[in-house]
Design an enzyme around this catalytic site. Sequence first.
Site, PDB file in Angstrom:
ATOM      1  N   ALA A 160      -4.940  -2.759  -5.562  1.00 18.38           N
ATOM      2  CA  ALA A 160      -5.036  -3.888  -4.636  1.00 18.38           C
ATOM      3  C   ALA A 160      -6.505  -4.010  -4.232  1.00 18.38           C
ATOM      4  O   ALA A 160      -7.163  -2.999  -3.977  1.00 18.38           O
ATOM      5  CB  ALA A 160      -4.167  -3.638  -3.412  1.00 18.38           C
ATOM      6  N   LYS A 161      -6.995  -5.234  -4.193  1.00 16.16           N
ATOM      7  CA  LYS A 161      -8.419  -5.435  -3.875  1.00 16.16           C
ATOM      8  C   LYS A 161      -8.542  -5.623  -2.358  1.00 16.16           C
ATOM      9  O   LYS A 161      -8.550  -6.735  -1.835  1.00 16.16           O
ATOM     10  CB  LYS A 161      -8.935  -6.651  -4.659  1.00 16.16           C
ATOM     11  CG  LYS A 161     -10.433  -6.663  -4.836  1.00 16.16           C
ATOM     12  CD  LYS A 161     -10.833  -7.680  -5.882  1.00 16.16           C
ATOM     13  CE  LYS A 161     -12.306  -8.026  -5.797  1.00 16.16           C
ATOM     14  NZ  LYS A 161     -13.212  -6.916  -6.070  1.00 16.16           N
ATOM     15  N   THR A 162      -8.621  -4.481  -1.682  1.00 11.70           N
ATOM     16  CA  THR A 162      -8.603  -4.434  -0.225  1.00 11.70           C
ATOM     17  C   THR A 162     -10.016  -4.238   0.308  1.00 11.70           C
ATOM     18  O   THR A 162     -10.760  -3.397  -0.221  1.00 11.70           O
ATOM     19  CB  THR A 162      -7.748  -3.226   0.221  1.00 11.70           C
ATOM     20  OG1 THR A 162      -6.501  -3.300  -0.455  1.00 11.70           O
ATOM     21  CG2 THR A 162      -7.529  -3.222   1.715  1.00 11.70           C
TER      22      THR A 162
END
Length: 309
Positions: A160-162
């Site tokens: 996930a690109k958090t």
Amino acid sequence: MSFDEMDVETIWMDGEFVEWDEAKIHVLTHGLHYGTGVFEGARCYDTEKGPALFRWEEHLERLYQSAKPYEMDIGHEPEELTAATKELITSQQLPSCYIRPIAFYGYDSLGVGPKDCPTRVAIAVWPWGAYLGEEALEAGIDVMVSSWRKHASSQIPTNAKTTGLYVNSLLAGEEARRNGYAEAVVLNKEGNVAEGPGENIFLVRDGEIYTPGLSESILDGITRDSVIEIAEDLGYTVHDDVSISRGELNTADELFFTGSAAEVTPIRKVDNVVIGDGSRGPITEDIQSTFFEIVERRTDEYDEWFTYV
Ligand code: PPE
């Protein structure tokens, strides 16, 4: 280059187009305190058919997927985000640009649980040249293996690109630059090669191509996926589900980074060990030139990867 030196005036925020200087949030915004945001980075290329978004559908898909572990409801349909992005590009007459959609928990109360904090969503676009410098695309860059390890995917979803994940990228990248390197390579908790702070990594050995598998604590890069397909179409064998040990970096014939920002950037040295003959290798060059031919639409192939503005 500073935003203030750029000719960009509009940002889309929560359903409205707002003046660049008015795209503001409160200092007690949840996402600022706890890194609870998810974002994307995509490119719009200047082509003969006008500005074209590269693999936009996949970037949007990843944005919604990134929000899932955080139970964040983006609250806008993907079609609305696409229309807003196209409008930002056309209204500001940008032939090419970088696109940064972000969704984050906003202002209501603090405490790690976001409770009633609303999800805020914004999209900004701006001109962004070669991520690691124009020269890097041809000459390649020197990298160091970071002393920082990547988060294990059991600690935080690395697919996930958090926003919060990027403090690790900052530590690794700044450590490298402090030591005179252009970028870092980050190992995973097991000590195998994961990726760069903002790039996936590929290795060439004996004419075949290798890249760490998705279970190696990496971001499932969209450029990575594109490069795998391009390389296979060019006739190369690609091993995309492997573990790569640190030592294999040093003995590689070629190494390169991929990313929306980094595109396809050759690596010429790792920790001062020269890779191959210390310049962009022939397979890297083949893939890189094909990549640019595709994104600049100098070929009709792979048209399904583009959303024309
Ligand atoms: N790994 C990481 C950790 C990463 O941040 C990126 C993108 C990639 C791999 C490559 O993914 P993709 O862009 O889908 O091919 N990094 C973004 C952020 C760069 C920044 O400095 O900000 C990017 O390239 O947009």
